[in-house]
Design an enzyme around this catalytic site. Structure first.
Site, short mmCIF file in Angstrom:
data_model
loop_
_atom_site.label_atom_id
_atom_site.label_comp_id
_atom_site.label_asym_id
_atom_site.label_seq_id
_atom_site.Cartn_x
_atom_site.Cartn_y
_atom_site.Cartn_z
N GLY A 240 0.78 -1.24 0.00
CA GLY A 240 0.00 0.00 0.00
C GLY A 240 0.81 1.28 0.00
O GLY A 240 0.22 2.37 -0.03
N GLY A 242 2.83 2.63 -2.37
CA GLY A 242 2.64 3.39 -3.60
C GLY A 242 1.24 3.96 -3.71
O GLY A 242 1.06 5.08 -4.23
N ASP A 243 0.25 3.23 -3.24
CA ASP A 243 -1.12 3.73 -3.26
C ASP A 243 -1.27 4.93 -2.33
O ASP A 243 -2.01 5.88 -2.63
CB ASP A 243 -2.08 2.63 -2.83
CG ASP A 243 -1.85 1.34 -3.60
OD1 ASP A 243 -1.56 1.41 -4.81
OD2 ASP A 243 -1.94 0.26 -2.99
#
Length: 302
Positions: A240, A242-243
């Protein structure tokens, strides 16, 4: 309103070593994580996807609602929820194998309209690979761009899901005229085989590349290059991260009323430094805890 379009799935995360380690189900999917992160940061957010009626689907919707995300644009179906089995490397990096045949999110259809007040739409990951839904998301991307909306793309490459790499690379290039902000990892950039300058020339106003723990760099259409270092943190895993960067960038741009090509061009070096440092700090918080658990706004206050 920022709309995030794409898949929601269940990550099965190993709780030990070895092929038969127990697996813990966790809410996930790149677009899903981005929507939750945006909601936790306080941005008005809606999720646009197709989610199963099964127990996993209900849990995914509950997670969105808990983050304050509007789910009225979510389509429902009787098919099962997509599963992603994670493998955590020595440095906390995650790799995935997917169970996607006949799952609900693959049957997404482009909506006739986006939620009222939509200012930006974010796309990425599996949803732009798996047909027939991929073509529907692509249609939505082109429609949003034609309407003058800010569009963000994170391809978040999963090679195991892409049967024809060259065809996908060509399709990726065809999206760029409809993209305002392109964000991708170093690994994605290497796999795609292009450069920020080539991608900027094709359409985006800015390209942001993440370098893991070494930070991230923004490249802008005026030739600007804006690097910032990563935030030091004890990494549990990178699920998560990069998100969270996606969400932090969109949240920061919305807070600056900069969700347009002209506003991106006007940010300047100081504006980019501030924005990227905020994104790096947000990603570091996510990496400091297990699974895709992005920070709340209060955790990023100076």
């Amino acid at each position: 309103m920022i709309v995030v379009a794409g898949e929601a799935l269940i990550d099965l995360v190993p709780q030990g070593t070895g092929a038969l380690a127990a697996l813990r189900p966790a809410l996930g999917g790149g677009p899903y994580n981005t929507a939750v992160a945006l909601g936790r940061l306080g941005s008005p957010t809606a999720f646009c996807s197709r989610v199963s009626h099964d127990a996993f689907g209900e849990a995914l919707l509950d997670g969105l609602r808990a983050a304050g995300v509007d789910v009225t644009a979510v389509q429902r179906g009787p098919e099962p929820t997509t599963l992603a089995v994670a493998t955590i490397g020595a440095g906390g990096s995650a790799a995935y194998s997917f169970y996607v045949e006949g799952t609900a999110d693959r049957l997404f259809s482009a909506p006739s309209a986006l939620p009222a007040g939509t200012r930006a739409v974010s796309f990425g990951t599996c949803s732009l690979v798996l047909e027939p839904g991929a073509s529907a998301y692509e249609e939505l991307m082109r429609t949003a761009a034609a309407q003058g909306l800010f569009t963000a793309l994170d391809p978040n490459i999963r090679p195991g899901l892409i049967p024809d790499a060259d065809a996908y690379r060509a399709r990726f290039k065809s999206w760029l005229p409809s993209v305002t902000l392109l964000k991708l990892s170093e690994e994605d950039a290497l796999w795609l085989g292009g450069t920020p300058q080539e991608w900027l020339a094709a359409g985006p106003s800015a390209v942001v590349i993440t370098h893991g723990g070494d930070g991230l760099t923004a490249f802008t259409a005026d030739g600007g290059v804006h690097p910032v270092p990563g935030e030091a943190v004890d990494v549990v895993d990178t699920i998560g991260a990069g998100d969270t960067v996606n969400a932090a960038l969109l949240h920061g741009l919305a807070a600056r009323d900069a969700l347009s090509p002209a506003a991106l061009a006007a940010l300047g070096p100081d504006g980019w430094q501030e924005l990227l440092r905020f994104a790096a700090r947000a990603a570091a918080v996510t990496c400091s805890r297990a699974g895709a658990e992005p920070p709340y706004a209060r955790e990023l206050e100076d």
